[in-house]
Design a protein around this motif. Sequence first.
Motif, mmCIF file in Angstrom:
data_model
loop_
_atom_site.group_PDB
_atom_site.id
_atom_site.type_symbol
_atom_site.label_atom_id
_atom_site.label_comp_id
_atom_site.label_asym_id
_atom_site.label_seq_id
_atom_site.Cartn_x
_atom_site.Cartn_y
_atom_site.Cartn_z
ATOM 1 N N LEU A 16 0.852 -1.118 0.056
ATOM 2 C CA LEU A 16 0.082 0.175 -0.072
ATOM 3 C C LEU A 16 0.695 1.313 -0.011
ATOM 4 N N SER A 17 1.949 1.032 0.603
ATOM 5 C CA SER A 17 2.951 2.262 0.698
ATOM 6 C C SER A 17 3.435 2.724 -0.710
ATOM 7 N N SER A 18 3.853 1.367 -1.506
ATOM 8 C CA SER A 18 4.182 1.688 -2.627
ATOM 9 C C SER A 18 3.065 2.043 -3.627
ATOM 10 N N PHE A 19 2.009 1.631 -3.531
ATOM 11 C CA PHE A 19 0.705 2.192 -4.313
ATOM 12 C C PHE A 19 0.761 3.799 -4.116
ATOM 13 N N PHE A 20 0.757 4.133 -2.854
ATOM 14 C CA PHE A 20 0.402 5.719 -2.856
ATOM 15 C C PHE A 20 1.595 6.456 -3.218
ATOM 16 N N LEU A 21 2.985 5.857 -3.041
ATOM 17 C CA LEU A 21 4.102 6.794 -3.700
ATOM 18 C C LEU A 21 4.090 6.632 -5.137
ATOM 19 N N PHE A 22 3.715 5.513 -5.829
ATOM 20 C CA PHE A 22 3.569 5.543 -7.520
ATOM 21 C C PHE A 22 2.007 6.259 -7.906
ATOM 22 N N PHE A 23 1.079 6.423 -6.920
ATOM 23 C CA PHE A 23 0.023 7.070 -7.366
ATOM 24 C C PHE A 23 0.519 8.618 -7.542
ATOM 25 N N VAL A 172 -0.749 14.708 -0.118
ATOM 26 C CA VAL A 172 -1.603 13.784 0.923
ATOM 27 C C VAL A 172 -1.217 12.456 0.525
ATOM 28 N N CYS A 173 -1.181 11.931 -0.504
ATOM 29 C CA CYS A 173 -0.927 10.430 -1.023
ATOM 30 C C CYS A 173 0.431 10.291 -0.605
ATOM 31 N N SER A 174 1.484 11.181 -0.552
ATOM 32 C CA SER A 174 2.934 10.989 -0.321
ATOM 33 C C SER A 174 2.884 10.564 1.397
ATOM 34 N N LEU A 175 2.050 11.481 2.135
ATOM 35 C CA LEU A 175 1.914 11.204 3.525
ATOM 36 C C LEU A 175 1.368 10.038 3.913
ATOM 37 N N ILE A 176 0.604 9.592 3.276
ATOM 38 C CA ILE A 176 -0.059 8.234 3.374
ATOM 39 C C ILE A 176 1.249 6.981 3.202
ATOM 40 N N ALA A 177 1.979 7.266 2.161
ATOM 41 C CA ALA A 177 2.867 6.382 1.848
ATOM 42 C C ALA A 177 3.987 6.279 2.947
ATOM 43 N N GLY A 181 4.858 3.002 5.132
ATOM 44 C CA GLY A 181 6.144 2.698 5.119
ATOM 45 C C GLY A 181 6.987 2.792 6.298
ATOM 46 N N ALA A 182 6.882 3.768 7.111
ATOM 47 C CA ALA A 182 7.693 3.853 8.272
ATOM 48 C C ALA A 182 7.034 2.757 9.432
ATOM 49 N N SER A 183 5.978 2.326 9.042
ATOM 50 C CA SER A 183 5.396 1.168 10.002
ATOM 51 C C SER A 183 5.640 -0.262 9.599
ATOM 52 N N THR A 184 6.274 -0.158 8.534
ATOM 53 C CA THR A 184 6.490 -1.680 7.987
ATOM 54 C C THR A 184 8.078 -2.322 8.633
ATOM 55 N N ARG A 185 8.038 -3.383 9.170
ATOM 56 C CA ARG A 185 9.294 -3.963 9.356
ATOM 57 C C ARG A 185 9.307 -5.421 8.963
ATOM 58 N N ARG A 186 10.583 -5.836 8.717
ATOM 59 C CA ARG A 186 10.599 -7.187 8.389
ATOM 60 C C ARG A 186 11.659 -7.768 9.246
ATOM 61 N N LYS A 187 11.635 -9.195 9.603
ATOM 62 C CA LYS A 187 12.741 -9.722 10.236
ATOM 63 C C LYS A 187 13.779 -9.992 9.292
ATOM 64 N N ALA A 188 15.023 -9.738 9.576
ATOM 65 C CA ALA A 188 16.313 -9.950 8.983
ATOM 66 C C ALA A 188 16.366 -11.310 8.239
ATOM 67 N N ASP A 189 16.771 -11.699 7.248
ATOM 68 C CA ASP A 189 17.019 -12.889 6.618
ATOM 69 C C ASP A 189 18.319 -13.472 7.234
ATOM 70 N N LYS A 190 18.077 -14.599 7.884
ATOM 71 C CA LYS A 190 19.133 -15.229 8.592
ATOM 72 C C LYS A 190 20.337 -15.539 7.719
ATOM 73 N N GLN A 191 20.133 -15.817 6.392
ATOM 74 C CA GLN A 191 21.170 -16.320 5.366
ATOM 75 C C GLN A 191 21.968 -15.228 5.161
ATOM 76 N N VAL A 192 21.411 -13.913 5.165
ATOM 77 C CA VAL A 192 22.187 -12.886 4.635
ATOM 78 C C VAL A 192 23.342 -12.258 5.341
ATOM 79 N N PRO A 193 23.322 -12.322 6.624
ATOM 80 C CA PRO A 193 24.786 -12.053 7.271
ATOM 81 C C PRO A 193 25.681 -13.016 6.833
ATOM 82 N N ALA A 194 25.570 -14.503 6.751
ATOM 83 C CA ALA A 194 26.441 -15.369 6.400
ATOM 84 C C ALA A 194 27.078 -14.993 4.930
#
Length: 406
Positions: A16-23, A172-177, A181-194
């Motif tokens: 949804l963040s990407s949607f409003f960014l590209f909108f 306004v759409c940029s504000l929503i994006a 986006g700021a509220s999105t987090r992902r767990k780090a990929d365990k394979q990436v550090p290695a």
Amino acid sequence: MNTNKLWSADFIKICLSSFFLFFSFYTLATALSVYVTNGLGGSDTQAGLSMTVFVIASVLLRPFAGQLMSKYGEHKIVVISLLLFLLFSMAYLGVFGYAMLLLVRFFHGGTFAIATTSTNTTAIGIIPEHRKGEGISYFSLFMSLAMVIGPFVGLTITTHGGFTAMFALCAVCSLIAFVLGASTRRKADKQVPAAAEAQPKKSKSKLHWRDLIEKKAVPIAFSGFVVAFAYSGLVTFMSVYAHEQAIDQYASYFFVCFGIMIVLPRPIVGKLLDRVGEHVIVYPSIAIFTIGMLLLSQASSPVLLLVSGAVIGLGYGALLPCFQTIAVLAAPAHRRGLATATFYLLFDLGYGIGSYTLGSLASNYGYRVMYIFCAIIIASSSIIYFTLHHKRKRLTNAASEEAYVS
């Protein structure tokens, strides 16, 4: 934890963040040519230049997106880039001349490049590994929806509410994006550090081009460059072309037809990509895209205009996520952010060069000739795709099979 789950809360938020960014981007991209020519009294070439300046900044900054994410953290770059994108979206409300518009466009383009690369990388990290094709296809679907609704809303608001209302909507759409986006987090990929353990030693040495570009993504990115070159003529000059043909009241509906045909086959495209491979999708999509551009070049009636929009949407809508998936999967897991940046670097470059070049071509020879030229360019992308990706992959697979047999 279900590692097979695609539609997690974070994936939905980043989509949804990407949607409003590209909108915001597509609303401006489509309506800005009208703003330059009618609001500021500029020429078609100046309208094209307003897009080219935006893309120049994108091209200059996008290669550094991967490095910034590695150094400061993916989430922090998402937040900062979306915040800056919001601030420069608001800056359009204070523009009082063409020179100032170009300045705002330049800084806006730079923040757009970092924001799109970082949100793309976040989304790719959230998607389960064995569902990358399907996940990227759905993620790009939100960009495609913005591609449809943005131009329609932009042209409609510009016609009935004026340019100030259009700029306010984009802010306004940029504000929503930013909030999403700021509220999105992902767990780090365990394979990436290695996989990335070898990187710290390099980080202390001089900056190398490999730190900015993922070379394995370059071949497919060149195909993306060619497609973007032709596609820029559609987004930048569609509204002006429709006005020239005295069917400008249907220009916004062109993008509706365009978008419907992007959205409808997208779930099928993603699954086909994972199951039968990319070649089955790419060549028919290029052919359909080419036919659509030829139809657009001859569109003097509302019916033909809308049909061309649907055909172009079907071809382009299948092609872009396919190219992006190829670029991402070509790179090691810890360099997929760079692969995404590399693909969009060349895509942006094609878009920017195309906007200016096609604007000059249209000024001298007209929009019909310009769109015929675009069709030829799109058709030529099949040759580039075969030479740089299909043929190379076939030779690589053949060599691998030979080594396995021996």
